[in-house]
Design a protein around this motif. Structure first.
Motif, PDB file in Angstrom:
ATOM      1  N   THR A 101      37.080  33.707  37.560  1.00 35.42           N
ATOM      2  CA  THR A 101      37.698  33.940  38.864  1.00 35.42           C
ATOM      3  C   THR A 101      36.669  34.598  39.778  1.00 35.42           C
ATOM      4  OG1 THR A 101      38.520  36.046  38.099  1.00 35.42           O
ATOM      5  CG2 THR A 101      40.016  34.183  37.878  1.00 35.42           C
ATOM      6  N   VAL A 133      36.239  37.428  41.097  1.00 37.69           N
ATOM      7  CA  VAL A 133      35.771  38.802  40.877  1.00 37.69           C
ATOM      8  C   VAL A 133      34.578  38.827  39.925  1.00 37.69           C
ATOM      9  CG1 VAL A 133      37.286  39.401  38.937  1.00 37.69           C
ATOM     10  CG2 VAL A 133      36.556  41.165  40.506  1.00 37.69           C
ATOM     11  N   LEU A 134      34.489  37.835  39.040  1.00 34.83           N
ATOM     12  CA  LEU A 134      33.374  37.805  38.091  1.00 34.83           C
ATOM     13  C   LEU A 134      32.033  37.576  38.786  1.00 34.83           C
ATOM     14  CD1 LEU A 134      34.940  35.806  35.147  1.00 34.83           C
ATOM     15  CD2 LEU A 134      34.660  38.253  35.386  1.00 34.83           C
ATOM     16  N   VAL A 176      30.983  39.154  41.163  1.00 30.80           N
ATOM     17  CA  VAL A 176      30.426  40.473  41.462  1.00 30.80           C
ATOM     18  C   VAL A 176      30.250  41.290  40.185  1.00 30.80           C
ATOM     19  CG1 VAL A 176      30.826  42.621  42.698  1.00 30.80           C
ATOM     20  CG2 VAL A 176      31.452  40.461  43.751  1.00 30.80           C
ATOM     21  N   VAL A 177      31.221  41.172  39.273  1.00 33.95           N
ATOM     22  CA  VAL A 177      31.246  42.065  38.123  1.00 33.95           C
ATOM     23  C   VAL A 177      30.168  41.722  37.103  1.00 33.95           C
ATOM     24  CG1 VAL A 177      32.621  42.780  36.177  1.00 33.95           C
ATOM     25  CG2 VAL A 177      33.663  42.620  38.410  1.00 33.95           C
ATOM     26  N   LEU A 227      26.801  43.019  38.050  1.00 38.32           N
ATOM     27  CA  LEU A 227      26.750  44.480  37.938  1.00 38.32           C
ATOM     28  C   LEU A 227      26.575  44.878  36.481  1.00 38.32           C
ATOM     29  CD1 LEU A 227      29.485  45.889  40.359  1.00 38.32           C
ATOM     30  CD2 LEU A 227      27.052  45.704  40.683  1.00 38.32           C
ATOM     31  N   LEU A 228      27.346  44.226  35.614  1.00 39.67           N
ATOM     32  CA  LEU A 228      27.228  44.501  34.178  1.00 39.67           C
ATOM     33  C   LEU A 228      25.794  44.239  33.717  1.00 39.67           C
ATOM     34  CD1 LEU A 228      28.793  45.191  31.584  1.00 39.67           C
ATOM     35  CD2 LEU A 228      29.214  42.773  31.281  1.00 39.67           C
ATOM     36  N   GLU A 258      42.244  36.949  45.273  1.00 39.60           N
ATOM     37  CA  GLU A 258      42.322  37.696  44.034  1.00 39.60           C
ATOM     38  C   GLU A 258      42.475  39.187  44.335  1.00 39.60           C
ATOM     39  OE1 GLU A 258      39.147  37.102  41.284  1.00 39.60           O
ATOM     40  OE2 GLU A 258      40.377  37.986  39.697  1.00 39.60           O
ATOM     41  N   LEU A 282      39.774  39.953  47.086  1.00 39.00           N
ATOM     42  CA  LEU A 282      38.680  39.035  47.381  1.00 39.00           C
ATOM     43  C   LEU A 282      39.273  37.709  47.828  1.00 39.00           C
ATOM     44  CD1 LEU A 282      36.398  39.591  44.250  1.00 39.00           C
ATOM     45  CD2 LEU A 282      36.273  40.734  46.438  1.00 39.00           C
ATOM     46  N   VAL A 300      32.267  49.003  33.656  1.00 38.64           N
ATOM     47  CA  VAL A 300      32.560  47.588  33.890  1.00 38.64           C
ATOM     48  C   VAL A 300      33.425  47.033  32.759  1.00 38.64           C
ATOM     49  CG1 VAL A 300      31.546  45.318  34.229  1.00 38.64           C
ATOM     50  CG2 VAL A 300      30.435  47.307  35.182  1.00 38.64           C
ATOM     51  N   PHE A 335      41.220  43.370  33.165  1.00 39.35           N
ATOM     52  CA  PHE A 335      41.237  41.972  33.602  1.00 39.35           C
ATOM     53  C   PHE A 335      41.811  41.087  32.500  1.00 39.35           C
ATOM     54  CE2 PHE A 335      38.837  37.934  34.267  1.00 39.35           C
ATOM     55  CZ  PHE A 335      39.333  37.637  35.515  1.00 39.35           C
TER      56      PHE A 335
END
Lengths: 494, 231
Positions: free
Chosen positions: A4, A6-7, A9-10, A13-14, A60, A73, B172, B179
């Motif tokens: 989706t 959000v991934l 961005v996430v 970052l991870l 989202e 988002l 995260v 999630f």
């Protein structure tokens, strides 16, 4: 289903937090992981874009709170198109600079790849977010990465460029925060769709103040005249691939934010005209300055600022054709300008001062790079049958539909100026004798691959523009439909 | 003449902005509109958190906080990258004269207390004022004191880097667990417990403790980098 929005961005970052640890295990991972992440982002955004073109936007929510309580988002055809474009350019920049600084210290290389990845992620976040404070956070992420990358060579000039950029960026953040504060005190919400729906209730004084502050802040990021003093220095002093990333990714995010503010959030009469005229001034000033430059990267930087001005003009026309032309220009600029930066970097690779006259006679020694530079130069000026021609044609027809004769004339005059300074370089590459002691640098295999890929896209879009226009029409329709944006976000089904 | 015009313009601008900002009327009626009341209500009813600021920072707007943590991480990374060339002689400092014995013994006495206070502030972030950012900063000041007082005091850069990375990764990962369990990033997936007890608020205290570690490690790293800069 690959994921989706959000991934987008996430996951980076991870990865950014993971890289210092992985670098302790095997140093090569520091180079590989960002590339894999950028590849994943590109595949994910392309898949999602394909999906939203058929089914409509994905909204989202984050942390389980529906807007306007939480952050959301929005992956619509418009934002999705930009995200796909940005991640693609990010991937290209990564491939190009994969062996960057390979023979020197490990530490700077590690920072370089983390910062490059975060530069792309921040820009993607700016485009995806539906919340104005979240926009501020992502602008900060892009800003910090960009300052550090500008200062990457830690020399006197790059430090000065980075300081200028930092100063302007800090000013932008301050104004942005003040504007967000005014909006929040008046409307009690930070969600863009909610702000847009409540905007008619807002007191005009505060509305205008907030708009002026926002445009000042975003104008700095979008390289709007007269707030773009930092841009030429930052493009020139940063490493070559980063100049390409600034032109192809960061500046696009800035223009996106500006467009979102003017088209969706505010309803003040005359902002379109403001955008049109300020874009025109930016275009004319930047292109005439570019004509007078004697350093290659500086010339490309001013040309890039001019193109951003042209994009603002196209948005400022305000009609569906105008927005379509603007998006087409954004696409072309994002493909062509990195090609020019990539090939241009090789044309003046071994030179200290990067003067234009040092490209003399390169056509004989590095033929592929030279021909790709020429291709990029012809395409960005708008010669048929290359990609740039169709976007310039569409902005001219959009202006003609609105009877903006003077604007058409000015765009054409500026195009001639553009043609002059690009042809000057191409002329030097092919018809001048190389000076004594200049050593041409053969491009590495991955750099060659990137440049050829971009060149092929320019030719493909040039001969077959329909490949891209379908997406652009949907994206421009999506941007202009403000009511649908508000409904999509606020009337979200749980 | 030019200066006079500039001053005049600035005065007009300042007057204008002054009128606008004074006219905002902080604390007046219309500040109750919008999302504010819902935040106040849902913090207590749904999240069981005593500190509304914390619930907004970590949960309602947790995505922003993740972004801010990243900004700090990038700033520390960037500083390390830019000052890299100057850091080749690790062990020598830019502060040359030795500290007095008063400072040395005093800081030794204060150091554990400062660390304890910092830990207290971020562990109780969801109950009392303060939280991860504040607690982390307090801990970093403890290290600053030690670095100023002792010439030979050193912090392992690798250790700081590991703490900082692990804290970020767990932040995260907690978001991703939400999630996977409930379908949205950073959503609370643990029982919220009872209001005003240490174990309440689901993931909120966990995230704030992680932020505390991250901020402490990052700021200590920044101080260490700058202190050992050499020209």
């Amino acid at each position: 289903m690959v994921g989706t929005p959000v991934l987008l961005v996430v996951i980076p970052l991870l990865a950014a937090f993971l890289i210092p640890l992985l670098g302790m295990i095997w140093k090569e991972l520091v180079r590989i992981i960002p590339g894999l992440v950028l590849l994943y982002m590109f595949i994910l955004s392309a898949t999602l874009l394909n999906q939203v073109l058929h089914t409509g936007p994905i909204v989202e929510v984050i942390a389980g709170w529906r807007p306007p309580l939480g952050i959301n988002l929005v992956f619509s055809p418009f934002s999705g198109f930009l995200v796909t474009l940005m991640t693609f350019i990010g991937l290209m920049v990564w491939i190009y600079s994969y062996r960057f600084k390979q023979n020197v210290d490990f530490e700077p290389a590690k920072k370089y790849f983390i910062l490059l990845m975060m530069l792309v992620t921040g820009s993607v976040g700016i485009v995806l977010t539906g919340d104005i404070f979240n926009l501020f956070v992502f602008i900060e992420i892009v800003g910090i990465s960009a300052y550090a990358l500008t200062a990457f060579y830690t020399e006197r000039n790059s430090a000065e460029a980075a300081f200028k950029y930092l100063f302007m960026g800090a000013l932008a953040s301050t104004f942005l925060l003040l504007a967000i504060m005014i909006i929040y005190t008046q409307l009690g919400t930070l969600n863009m769709a909610d702000i847009a729906s409540k905007m008619p209730e807002m007191n005009t004084t505060y509305k205008i103040t907030a708009l002026v502050f926002l445009l000042t802040a975003i104008g700095i990021e979008a390289e709007m005249f007269p707030l773009n003093g930092w841009a030429a220095d930052a493009y020139t002093e940063s490493p070559g691939p980063i100049g390409a990333a600034f032109a192809g990714i960061v500046a696009k995010a800035g223009v996106y934010a500006m467009v979102r503010i003017i088209f969706t959030m505010f309803d003040v009469d005359g902002t379109m005209q403001f955008m049109l005229y300020i874009g025109l001034i930016t275009l004319i000033v930047a292109e005439t300055t570019a004509l007078r430059q004697d350093r290659l990267k500086r010339m490309l930087a001013y040309s890039s600022i001019g193109q951003m001005g042209l994009i603002m003009v196209a948005f400022g026309i305000g009609t569906a054709e105008g927005v379509f032309a603007a998006l087409f220009l954004m696409f072309n600029h994002a493909i062509i300008k990195p090609l020019l930066f990539f090939s241009g970097s090789y044309l003046v690779y071994n030179s200290k001062d990067k003067f234009i006259h040092e490209t003399n006679g390169m056509g004989k020694h590095i033929p592929i790079t030279s021909i790709l530079f020429a291709l990029g130069a012809f395409a960005i000026v708008g010669l048929p049958p290359f990609a740039g021609f169709w976007s310039k044609l569409s902005i001219l027809t959009a202006a003609a539909d609105e009877n903006m004769i003077i604007i058409i004339a000015l765009i054409l005059i500026v195009s001639i100026i553009e043609l002059v300074y690009y042809l000057r370089v191409v002329n030097r590459i092919y018809f001048f004798k190389m000076a004594e002691g200049v050593e041409p640098k053969k491009p590495t295999l991955n750099a060659l691959f990137v440049m050829v890929t971009l060149g092929v896209i320019i030719l493909l879009v040039g001969f077959y523009p329909d490949a891209i226009t379908g997406v652009l029409h949907k994206a421009s329709g999506d941007l202009l439909d403000k009511t649908k944006y508000i409904q999509d976000v606020l009337l979200l089904n749980p | 003449m030019k200066k006079l015009i500039v001053i005049l313009l600035l005065a007009v601008l300042a007057w204008d902005l002054g009128v606008i900002f004074l006219g905002l009327n902080f604390g007046n009626e219309h500040f109750t509109e919008g999302v504010k009341d819902q935040y106040l209500e849902k913090t207590v009813t749904e999240l069981n958190v005593a500190n509304t600021v914390t619930s907004i920072v970590v949960n309602f707007r947790g995505f922003d906080t993740l972004g801010e943590v990243t900004v700090l991480f990038l700033a520390a990374t960037a500083l390390g990258g830019i000052l890299y060339k100057k850091r080749h002689h690790v062990g020598e400092r830019s502060v040359l004269f030795p500290s007095s014995s008063l400072v040395m013994s005093g800081s030794k006495l204060l150091f554990p207390a400062i660390i304890l206070l910092g830990v207290y502030v971020f562990v109780h972030g969801h109950l009392s004022p303060g939280g991860g950012f504040q607690g982390g900063t307090i801990i970093a000041t403890g290290f600053l004191l030690m670095l100023l007082a002792y010439d030979n005091y050193s912090v392992s850069h690798n250790l700081l880097s590991i703490v900082e990375s692990l804290a970020g990764i767990f932040f995260v990962v907690i978001g991703l667990l939400g999630f996977m369990n409930h379908g949205t990033f950073l959503e609370n997936f643990l029982p919220t417990g009872t209001l005003n007890s240490l174990f309440s608020g689901g993931v909120i205290p966990i995230v704030y403790i992680l932020i505390g570690f991250k901020v402490a490690a990052e700021l200590t790293g920044v101080i260490y980098t700058v202190l050992h800069e050499k020209d």
